[in-house]
Design an enzyme around this catalytic site. Structure first.
Site, PDB file in Angstrom:
ATOM      1  N   LYS A  25       0.834  -1.202   0.000  1.00 30.19           N
ATOM      2  CA  LYS A  25       0.000   0.000   0.000  1.00 30.19           C
ATOM      3  C   LYS A  25       0.867   1.250   0.000  1.00 30.19           C
ATOM      4  O   LYS A  25       0.610   2.202  -0.759  1.00 30.19           O
ATOM      5  CB  LYS A  25      -0.911   0.013   1.221  1.00 30.19           C
ATOM      6  CG  LYS A  25      -1.762   1.290   1.346  1.00 30.19           C
ATOM      7  CD  LYS A  25      -2.198   1.550   2.760  1.00 30.19           C
ATOM      8  CE  LYS A  25      -1.037   2.037   3.607  1.00 30.19           C
ATOM      9  NZ  LYS A  25      -1.454   2.440   4.972  1.00 30.19           N
ATOM     10  N   SER A 173       5.224   9.851  10.125  1.00 31.22           N
ATOM     11  CA  SER A 173       6.212  10.153   9.091  1.00 31.22           C
ATOM     12  C   SER A 173       5.537  10.645   7.816  1.00 31.22           C
ATOM     13  O   SER A 173       6.171  11.315   6.985  1.00 31.22           O
ATOM     14  CB  SER A 173       7.048   8.914   8.784  1.00 31.22           C
ATOM     15  OG  SER A 173       6.254   7.879   8.223  1.00 31.22           O
ATOM     16  N   GLU A 319       3.718  -1.092  12.101  1.00 32.20           N
ATOM     17  CA  GLU A 319       2.591  -1.859  11.579  1.00 32.20           C
ATOM     18  C   GLU A 319       2.647  -3.320  12.023  1.00 32.20           C
ATOM     19  O   GLU A 319       1.644  -4.032  11.939  1.00 32.20           O
ATOM     20  CB  GLU A 319       2.564  -1.786  10.044  1.00 32.20           C
ATOM     21  CG  GLU A 319       2.307  -0.404   9.487  1.00 32.20           C
ATOM     22  CD  GLU A 319       0.897   0.098   9.772  1.00 32.20           C
ATOM     23  OE1 GLU A 319       0.047  -0.696  10.210  1.00 32.20           O
ATOM     24  OE2 GLU A 319       0.645   1.297   9.544  1.00 32.20           O
TER      25      GLU A 319
END
Length: 438
Positions: A25, A173, A319
């Site tokens: 992604k 970020s 993540e």
């Protein structure tokens, strides 16, 4: 995918699987932006097809791009030079942080019309104020009624002055990447300086710089080993023919499955020189007891059946926090994960959510100011016990990892995993049944 409840399959023994995962992604949405800002058409090979990327495609079409499907690829043509419509435009960001933070600067350089941004209720709570303030400093008029959050309107003149700007990017970020990606189209480029607590997910800024460089931009970063100053010069972009890597963050739960069951999982086409934080992922898995073996067709992760408790700073791979927390809840000793305090402001408050759901199974997880403490205890799920997803794709993946060893877990609203991985439950179930060989 059924939007209702999903019963996480339990593993009857070590899983053995060879998997080909969908595209990243993070890379797909960066490539879409660079293609939209390029001087000529681009072809994206193997992009992710999921809600977050569909939202990015829809937003770029609103801004005048032509994007068409060619098999599994996407052909992207930037807006024509004479697309000077001044009619107001609207962009739906959904709950996609990349769309919410990458597209405002793009809107400012591609559209002379006001562009209104809004999204899901949760997106209105996610940090974007530092980006909006930076864009104002660089010459972009923005109306947000002083909230520093969605909804807001970018009154782009079709050009951006650019120059030097300072912001606090400790919330994400993406606040930095959202400025850097469009900077070649700014009149003076951009110099972005971070001041504040450490920036999470720094490898994603490095990804942005490497992709900009590959598209012809002149980039630099200062402040080794953790840069806090980034420069992109004004210039022309040409993305061209670009292949998207597999999503290594989405590989996390599958690799954790090898660790939890003492099995072996091969991720095909694992990149030898990745734009993603592959070294950090493999380091943590190895410390938790896995053996990671690169091969000619991908990477194989093998578990011994024993999961080590560890202390790890996950700032560069946040993540993976939730699936790793699930594995740590099944480990032989306690673990502490830090560097993930910013994940409280993602799709949900991830630290509170995973703590509540694992402890409801009998676990012992404690929230820390910047992370989690996990003390393994026997876990048990009553038949049909819900493990809530909180509209967060990573919570679905965390439940799947726990379900391997704790039968009976069911996830309501499992379709939320379609944000980044629409086929997750089908591929996961095939892996557990031993049907996922390629």
């Amino acid at each position: 995918m059924d939007s209702g409840r999903w019963r996480c399959p339990a593993a009857e023994g070590p899983v053995r699987a060879r998997l080909r995962l969908p595209g990243s992604k993070s890379i797909t949405n960066r490539a879409l932006v660079l293609a939209a800002l390029s001087d000529s058409p681009s072809l994206l090979r193997g992009p992710l097809r999921a809600r977050d990327t569909s939202l990015a495609v829809a937003a770029l079409r609103v801004l005048g791009c032509s994007i068409s499907e060619s098999g599994t690829d996407l052909a992207v043509c930037p807006p024509p030079d004479d697309s000077g419509s001044v009619a107001p435009l609207t962009v739906d960001v959904g709950n996609a942080g990349t769309v919410m933070r990458f597209l405002p600067a793009v809107a400012a350089v591609l559209s002379a019309a006001p562009v209104a941004f809004d999204g899901d209720p949760r997106a209105r709570e996610r940090p974007v104020g530092a980006l909006l303030g930076a864009l104002r400093t660089l010459g972009v008029p923005i109306d947000d009624d002083g909230r520093g959050a969605l909804p807001f309107t970018v009154h782009g003149p079709g050009s951006v002055r650019g120059g030097a700007v300072t912001l606090d990017a400790s919330g994400s970020s993406q606040l930095v990447s959202g400025l850097l990606l469009a900077a070649p189209r700014f009149d003076r480029g951009v110099e972005v300086r971070h001041e504040g607590p450490p920036v999470p997910s720094l490898p994603h800024i490095e990804m942005t710089l490497r992709m900009l460089h590959g598209a012809g931009a002149e980039v630099s970063a200062d402040g080794s080993p953790r840069p806090s100053l980034w420069r992109v010069r004004a210039g022309r972009l040409r993305l061209g023919d670009f292949t998207v890597e597999p999503d290594l963050s989405n590989a996390g739960p599958f690799l954790a499955a090898a660790l939890v069951t003492g099995g072996a999982v091969t991720v095909l086409d694992w990149p030898a020189d990745s734009l993603q934080a592959s070294a950090g992922i493999l380091d943590v898995l190895t410390r938790m007891g896995a053996v990671c073996t690169p091969g000619p067709d991908g990477l194989t992760v093998t578990g011994s059946g024993v999961i080590n408790g560890i202390e790890a700073d996950l700032r560069d791979i946040p993540e993976l926090c939730l699936p790793l927390t699930s594995a740590a809840a099944l480990a032989s000793g306690p673990s502490v994960f830090t560097g993930v305090g910013h994940t409280r402001a993602q799709e949900t408050d991830r630290l509170a959510a995973i703590t509540k759901e694992i402890n409801a199974l009998g676990g012992d997880v404690t929230e820390l100011p910047d992370g989690l403490s996990v003390r393994p205890r026997p876990l048990h799920a009553s038949p049909g016990q819900a493990f809530e997803s909180y509209d967060d794709h990573r919570m679905v993946m965390a439940a799947a990892v726990l379900g391997l060893a704790t039968g009976g877990i069911e996830v309501p609203n499992v379709a939320t995993v379609g944000k980044t991985f629409p086929d997750f439950t089908a591929l996961w179930s095939s892996m557990v049944r031993g049907e996922s060989g390629t």
